[in-house]
Design an enzyme around this catalytic site. Sequence first.
Site, PDB file in Angstrom:
ATOM      1  N   ARG A 102     101.837   5.223-116.645  1.00  0.00           N
ATOM      2  CA  ARG A 102     103.293   5.362-116.447  1.00  0.00           C
ATOM      3  C   ARG A 102     103.683   6.838-116.424  1.00  0.00           C
ATOM      4  NH1 ARG A 102     106.573   5.013-120.519  1.00  0.00           N
ATOM      5  NH2 ARG A 102     105.456   3.367-121.618  1.00  0.00           N
ATOM      6  N   TYR A 143     122.739   1.769 -95.793  1.00  0.00           N
ATOM      7  CA  TYR A 143     121.914   0.609 -96.096  1.00  0.00           C
ATOM      8  C   TYR A 143     122.646  -0.294 -97.097  1.00  0.00           C
ATOM      9  CZ  TYR A 143     118.002  -2.116 -97.807  1.00  0.00           C
ATOM     10  OH  TYR A 143     117.186  -3.148 -98.166  1.00  0.00           O
ATOM     11  N   ASP A 192     119.104  10.626 -97.793  1.00  0.00           N
ATOM     12  CA  ASP A 192     118.164   9.521 -97.551  1.00  0.00           C
ATOM     13  C   ASP A 192     117.577   9.749 -96.156  1.00  0.00           C
ATOM     14  OD1 ASP A 192     116.978   7.105 -96.761  1.00  0.00           O
ATOM     15  OD2 ASP A 192     118.301   5.914 -98.042  1.00  0.00           O
ATOM     16  N   LYS A 215     109.283   1.943 -95.151  1.00  0.00           N
ATOM     17  CA  LYS A 215     109.580   1.986 -93.724  1.00  0.00           C
ATOM     18  C   LYS A 215     108.554   2.860 -92.992  1.00  0.00           C
ATOM     19  CE  LYS A 215     112.923  -0.456 -95.384  1.00  0.00           C
ATOM     20  NZ  LYS A 215     114.257   0.052 -95.680  1.00  0.00           N
TER      21      LYS A 215
HETATM   22  C1  LIG Z   1     115.110  -0.039 -96.841  1.00  0.00           C
HETATM   23  C2  LIG Z   1     115.993   1.093 -97.165  1.00  0.00           C
HETATM   24  C3  LIG Z   1     116.267   1.429 -98.492  1.00  0.00           C
HETATM   25  C4  LIG Z   1     115.733   0.605 -99.652  1.00  0.00           C
HETATM   26  O1  LIG Z   1     114.356   0.719 -99.779  1.00  0.00           O
HETATM   27  P1  LIG Z   1     113.397  -0.449-100.363  1.00  0.00           P
HETATM   28  O2  LIG Z   1     112.053   0.157-100.191  1.00  0.00           O
HETATM   29  O3  LIG Z   1     113.629  -1.650 -99.514  1.00  0.00           O
HETATM   30  O4  LIG Z   1     113.790  -0.656-101.766  1.00  0.00           O
HETATM   31  C5  LIG Z   1     117.055   2.529 -98.733  1.00  0.00           C
HETATM   32  N1  LIG Z   1     117.560   3.282 -97.720  1.00  0.00           N
HETATM   33  C6  LIG Z   1     117.317   2.975 -96.428  1.00  0.00           C
HETATM   34  C7  LIG Z   1     117.887   3.835 -95.362  1.00  0.00           C
HETATM   35  C8  LIG Z   1     116.529   1.879 -96.109  1.00  0.00           C
HETATM   36  O5  LIG Z   1     116.309   1.574 -94.823  1.00  0.00           O
END
Ligand SMILES: *Cc1c(COP(=O)(O)O)cnc(C)c1O
Length: 403
Positions: free
Chosen positions: A72, A124, A196, A221
């Site tokens: 951890r 998102y 992000d 992604k």
């Molecule tokens: C999918 C996504 C998230 C969340 O991520 P997870 O891996 O599904 O928890 C946050 N921001 C964007 C732009 C996303 O496409």
Amino acid sequence: MNDSSFEAMAQEIDGLLGIDQAKHADWHADSIVVRGYEGIDARTGSISYPLYQSATFAHPAWGESTGYCYSRCGNPTRLELENTIALLEGGKKCMAFSSGMAAITTLLKLLRSGDRVLVSDDLYGGTYRLFSNIYAQYGLEFGYVDLTDLEAAEAAFTPNTRLVFLETPTNPTMKVADIQALADLAHSRGAVLAVDNTFLTMYFQKPFELGADVVVYSGTKYLCGHNDVLSGFLVLRDDSLLEPLFNATMSEGNQLSPFDSWLMLRSLKTLGVRLRQQEANAKRICKALKANPHVTDVFYVGDPDHPDYALSKRQTAGFGAMISFKTDTHRRAIDALERTRLILFAESLGGTESLITYPLVQTHGAIPAPMLDKLGIDDRLLRLSVGIEDVEDLLADLDQAFA
Ligand SMILES: *Cc1c(COP(=O)(O)O)cnc(C)c1O
């Protein structure tokens, strides 16, 4: 070692609390993704970085440690992944999480009850849900604004605004925000700018070069790219925010597992190859959609007719492979979802497989109706994540879906 001591950890594990940013300074991103930060295993020459699938680490003797004590707090496979991403991003420190939402959860630990966050209004849906349904209960305030409109952004600042949380390009309507201008604005008001960067990745967009303080990823992604691992990352430009965030994740225990870290190291090696193919396919598909008589609007940042094209050209090295579009009727949108065969009707994005989604009820189902209306997220809007398949096959699939 006391696992709650930040100072102790800083001394114990080389690179745990920040990378040597000059390492591999002569390599481009395509070489760094292949070779990683430490790269091949010094002991065995193993080309694949070893998977340290261990929860705990033995002490060689009383008062001695290898640096690692418990996964951890630190795990070598996770650290290699974190350090490779920090190097690619041009940051000082990266932290790997079990999902994008876990990364954003930890980011919020910079805040105290009564603090306010300015958030992109077009974002998102899961992030909206985390903020409004969970963290608003703990006294945090969230103001949703169109951060692509600098005047609106400026007007939305209040004295308790501590964080600006930006998604650009926005999701799903693909508007582009001026990162440098927002960084200057945030800093002049004593706030931190987090970007992000999931849609473009550091391969195409480098928020730190434009003044951002934190880069956030859903690694699920493009960084993963194979639709098989959930992961998330926070990358910090310098060590000014490191201590609170490191202590938060170490206490919360929301890190990425060793095995998923190893899979992500494997995934990263093809990041550039995948993105170039995905972008080339997306450009062809954008043209075809614009020429399709049943498509009324196409939103792709790489389209020269996109209203923010000049800004994209200035602040990014590429346009990615996310396209949203509207069909002429609601029925046609549903037909398209049901008829595509190569393109799969599924949530998520960024992988080798092309996916089509219906934001209104899928990715953005958590967003309240008035906000959806304002953003133009309606029952004719579809979002396409373009994969690496043969582009002629993708075009043929779309053609038959609209026939
Ligand atoms: C999918 C996504 C998230 C969340 O991520 P997870 O891996 O599904 O928890 C946050 N921001 C964007 C732009 C996303 O496409």
